[in-house]
Design an enzyme around this catalytic site. Structure first.
Site, PDB file in Angstrom:
ATOM      1  N   GLY A   1     -44.640  26.398  17.490  1.00  0.00           N
ATOM      2  CA  GLY A   1     -45.399  27.642  17.388  1.00  0.00           C
ATOM      3  C   GLY A   1     -46.881  27.364  17.186  1.00  0.00           C
ATOM      4  O   GLY A   1     -47.745  28.055  17.739  1.00  0.00           O
TER       5      GLY A   1
ATOM      6  N   ASN B   1     -45.915  35.708   7.266  1.00  0.00           N
ATOM      7  CA  ASN B   1     -44.920  34.765   6.760  1.00  0.00           C
ATOM      8  C   ASN B   1     -44.815  34.728   5.238  1.00  0.00           C
ATOM      9  O   ASN B   1     -43.807  34.307   4.706  1.00  0.00           O
ATOM     10  CB  ASN B   1     -45.199  33.354   7.294  1.00  0.00           C
ATOM     11  CG  ASN B   1     -46.642  32.956   7.179  1.00  0.00           C
ATOM     12  OD1 ASN B   1     -47.530  33.646   7.678  1.00  0.00           O
ATOM     13  ND2 ASN B   1     -46.910  31.849   6.526  1.00  0.00           N
TER      14      ASN B   1
ATOM     15  N   GLN C   1     -42.543  34.884  12.977  1.00  0.00           N
ATOM     16  CA  GLN C   1     -41.682  35.467  11.928  1.00  0.00           C
ATOM     17  C   GLN C   1     -41.006  36.757  12.389  1.00  0.00           C
ATOM     18  O   GLN C   1     -40.191  37.326  11.659  1.00  0.00           O
ATOM     19  CB  GLN C   1     -42.514  35.780  10.670  1.00  0.00           C
ATOM     20  CG  GLN C   1     -43.062  34.569   9.961  1.00  0.00           C
ATOM     21  CD  GLN C   1     -41.987  33.736   9.272  1.00  0.00           C
ATOM     22  OE1 GLN C   1     -40.875  34.190   9.014  1.00  0.00           O
ATOM     23  NE2 GLN C   1     -42.319  32.496   8.973  1.00  0.00           N
TER      24      GLN C   1
ATOM     25  N   SER D   1     -41.463  30.353  17.994  1.00  0.00           N
ATOM     26  CA  SER D   1     -40.977  29.039  17.576  1.00  0.00           C
ATOM     27  C   SER D   1     -39.468  29.115  17.416  1.00  0.00           C
ATOM     28  O   SER D   1     -38.940  30.150  17.002  1.00  0.00           O
ATOM     29  CB  SER D   1     -41.632  28.650  16.251  1.00  0.00           C
ATOM     30  OG  SER D   1     -41.174  27.382  15.852  1.00  0.00           O
ATOM     31  N   ALA D   2     -38.765  28.025  17.730  1.00  0.00           N
ATOM     32  CA  ALA D   2     -37.298  28.050  17.680  1.00  0.00           C
ATOM     33  C   ALA D   2     -36.740  27.865  16.273  1.00  0.00           C
ATOM     34  O   ALA D   2     -35.716  28.436  15.932  1.00  0.00           O
ATOM     35  CB  ALA D   2     -36.733  26.957  18.592  1.00  0.00           C
ATOM     36  N   HIS D   3     -37.438  27.072  15.444  1.00  0.00           N
ATOM     37  CA  HIS D   3     -36.790  26.676  14.183  1.00  0.00           C
ATOM     38  C   HIS D   3     -36.773  27.762  13.119  1.00  0.00           C
ATOM     39  O   HIS D   3     -36.197  27.571  12.048  1.00  0.00           O
ATOM     40  CB  HIS D   3     -37.394  25.376  13.646  1.00  0.00           C
ATOM     41  CG  HIS D   3     -38.744  25.480  13.002  1.00  0.00           C
ATOM     42  ND1 HIS D   3     -38.905  25.535  11.639  1.00  0.00           N
ATOM     43  CD2 HIS D   3     -39.979  25.542  13.532  1.00  0.00           C
ATOM     44  CE1 HIS D   3     -40.198  25.595  11.358  1.00  0.00           C
ATOM     45  NE2 HIS D   3     -40.873  25.614  12.493  1.00  0.00           N
TER      46      HIS D   3
ATOM     47  N   THR E   1     -43.204  15.270  29.715  1.00  0.00           N
ATOM     48  CA  THR E   1     -41.782  15.459  30.015  1.00  0.00           C
ATOM     49  C   THR E   1     -41.172  16.420  29.003  1.00  0.00           C
ATOM     50  O   THR E   1     -41.384  16.287  27.799  1.00  0.00           O
ATOM     51  CB  THR E   1     -41.051  14.105  29.995  1.00  0.00           C
ATOM     52  OG1 THR E   1     -41.658  13.287  30.996  1.00  0.00           O
ATOM     53  CG2 THR E   1     -39.571  14.261  30.304  1.00  0.00           C
TER      54      THR E   1
ATOM     55  N   CYS F   1     -46.659  25.310   4.602  1.00  0.00           N
ATOM     56  CA  CYS F   1     -47.777  24.514   5.091  1.00  0.00           C
ATOM     57  C   CYS F   1     -48.811  24.286   4.006  1.00  0.00           C
ATOM     58  O   CYS F   1     -49.630  23.394   4.109  1.00  0.00           O
ATOM     59  CB  CYS F   1     -48.443  25.198   6.270  1.00  0.00           C
ATOM     60  SG  CYS F   1     -47.247  25.837   7.417  1.00  0.00           S
TER      61      CYS F   1
HETATM   62  C1  LIG Z   1     -43.877  28.741  11.084  1.00  0.00           C
HETATM   63  C2  LIG Z   1     -44.999  29.540  11.623  1.00  0.00           C
HETATM   64  C3  LIG Z   1     -45.852  29.029  12.607  1.00  0.00           C
HETATM   65  C4  LIG Z   1     -45.771  27.612  13.071  1.00  0.00           C
HETATM   66  O1  LIG Z   1     -44.649  27.357  13.863  1.00  0.00           O
HETATM   67  P1  LIG Z   1     -44.211  25.801  14.036  1.00  0.00           P
HETATM   68  O2  LIG Z   1     -43.204  25.844  15.128  1.00  0.00           O
HETATM   69  O3  LIG Z   1     -43.649  25.387  12.723  1.00  0.00           O
HETATM   70  O4  LIG Z   1     -45.419  25.055  14.399  1.00  0.00           O
HETATM   71  C5  LIG Z   1     -46.840  29.841  13.118  1.00  0.00           C
HETATM   72  N1  LIG Z   1     -46.976  31.101  12.696  1.00  0.00           N
HETATM   73  C6  LIG Z   1     -46.181  31.640  11.766  1.00  0.00           C
HETATM   74  C7  LIG Z   1     -46.366  33.047  11.352  1.00  0.00           C
HETATM   75  C8  LIG Z   1     -45.167  30.879  11.189  1.00  0.00           C
HETATM   76  O5  LIG Z   1     -44.391  31.406  10.246  1.00  0.00           O
END
Ligand SMILES: *Cc1c(COP(=O)(O)O)cnc(C)c1O
Length: 392
Positions: free
Chosen positions: A71, A151, A179, A199-201, A237, A327
């Site tokens: 993300g 977040n 989020q 973002s996937a995680h 890749t 972070c």
């Molecule tokens: C977690 C987060 C990101 C960063 O995503 P990553 O895949 O961990 O780099 C960016 N923006 C928000 C609002 C987030 O919560």
């Protein structure tokens, strides 16, 4: 001892169905998607399917999805990309004081290179005022970037209204939906946005994979230079297994959206009601109206104690929560988000974020409240400022 994970906004476990989908791409389907023989084409098919799945989650076209390494990369790319692509039109970007550091630090970097940035204030619940946005737009404004869901405190911004203001001034609009996806419905066409980051995680997919939605017809330069991957926009890749996992997670997020949000919301309300009933001298940070915040988010300040101390003692009891965002967990500065909401520093220092998700149970809630009550009482007993006159 019970283990209770209550930090779903930091990251989520990868769902079994997602892992199952990914595994063949490490082993029998290991081919390079750029190769023209069968194993390469097989890997490429995996990418195509995942792109469709991610596009469907946000009602975009497949060709509008560009996979990135996370993300953060999507955020960096769009801010730097628009600053470059529109430099002949102007050099002014509008964002807010409560963005993720992936946006804020990119803007600060660009400020050193001649870009002018306006950081909009928010109100005491974290909402951006549409009138403030309207007033901040100038002839030189090229981009507005406002996150959909915060977040730390979970505030859900009125993105459709904000994007319409930008559009009426011919200014591009980006929203960080990291989020938001999987937690609230998102339809890029209905929202009228030009770019979104994902973002996937954070949606039960793997770490290290994200995506940028770029509305068809808008051009920005590539961010990583090299090969022709991602329609020559993002070289390197592909993380095939990660992309396939993101695709599956997006499919499940779309399928289970309402069920997931209802489950999180129910447990989050239960957690708040129990904490409120059991622990005095606390404040809920962010929107008081739970329908206007992330369904799994609570951010609570506990008077007279440090959030960090609560976090460590909860951890000793098997419970994972956070203070501020993950972070910034290594920095001692108080949260820039709580600052922007005008939360006084001593209350910001006592803030803890609890985020629940799909695997949270009612038993988890009871256990957390029981331990939290003991921990806060013990810390307050030891606190030199407890009950002190003038403590605010
Ligand atoms: C977690 C987060 C990101 C960063 O995503 P990553 O895949 O961990 O780099 C960016 N923006 C928000 C609002 C987030 O919560």
């Amino acid at each position: 001892m019970r283990n209770v994970y209550m930090d779903y906004s930091a990251t989520t476990p990868v769902k079994e169905e997602v892992v199952k989908e990914m595994i063949p791409y490490f082993t029998e389907k290991f081919g390079n998607p750029s190769s023209l023989y069968a194993p390469g084409l097989e890997a490429k098919d995996g990418l195509t399917k995942a792109r469709q799945q991610v596009a469907e989650l946000i009602n975009a076209e497949e060709r509008e999805i560009f996979f990135t390494s996370c993300g953060t990369e999507a955020d960096n790319w769009v801010i730097e990309g628009v600053a470059d692509a529109r430099k002949n039109k102007g050099n002014h970007i509008i964002t807010t004081k409560i963005e993720h550091h992936a946006i804020l630090h990119t803007c600060q970097y660009l400020e050193k290179h001649g870009v002018e940035v306006t950081y909009l204030d928010v109100d005491s619940e974290g909402f951006v005022s549409p009138a403030d946005l309207e007033a901040a737009i100038k002839d030189t404004t090229i981009l507005v970037s406002i996150m959909m869901v915060n977040n730390e405190v979970g505030t859900i911004q009125p993105i459709k209204e904000l994007a319409a203001i930008a559009k009426s001034h011919d200014v591009l609009f980006h929203t960080d939906t990291v989020q938001a996806i999987g937690n609230i419905p998102i339809d890029v066409k209905e929202l009228g946005v030009d770019f979104i980051s994902m973002s996937a995680h954070k949606i039960y997919g793997p770490k290290g994979i994200g995506a940028l939605y770029k509305r068809a017809g808008i051009n920005i330069p590539s961010f990583v230079h090299g090969g022709a991957q991602e329609k020559k926009k993002r070289a390197g890749t592909e993380n095939t297994a990660g992309i396939v996992g993101f695709g599956k997670a997006a499919e499940l997020a779309k399928r289970d959206l309402y069920e997931h949000a209802a489950h999180s919301d129910k447990l989050r309300r239960m957690l708040w009601e129990k904490i409120e009933a059991e622990i005095p001298n606390i404040t809920l940070n962010g929107p008081k109206d739970f329908t206007k915040r992330h369904p799994g988010n609570l951010n609570i300040s506990f008077d007279f104690v440090e959030g960090e101390s609560i976090l460590l003692l909860l951890d000793a009891n098997g419970i994972s929560v956070s203070t501020g965002s993950a972070c910034s967990s290594e920095s001692l500065d108080t949260s820039h988000v709580l600052n922007a909401l005008n939360v006084p520093p001593e209350k910001a220092n006592g803030a803890v974020r609890f985020t629940v998700g799909d695997f949270t149970t009612e038993e988890d809630i009871d256990y957390v409240v029981e331990k939290l009550k003991e921990i806060v009482a013990k810390l307050r007993e030891l606190s030199p400022v407890n009950g002190m006159e003038g403590w605010k």
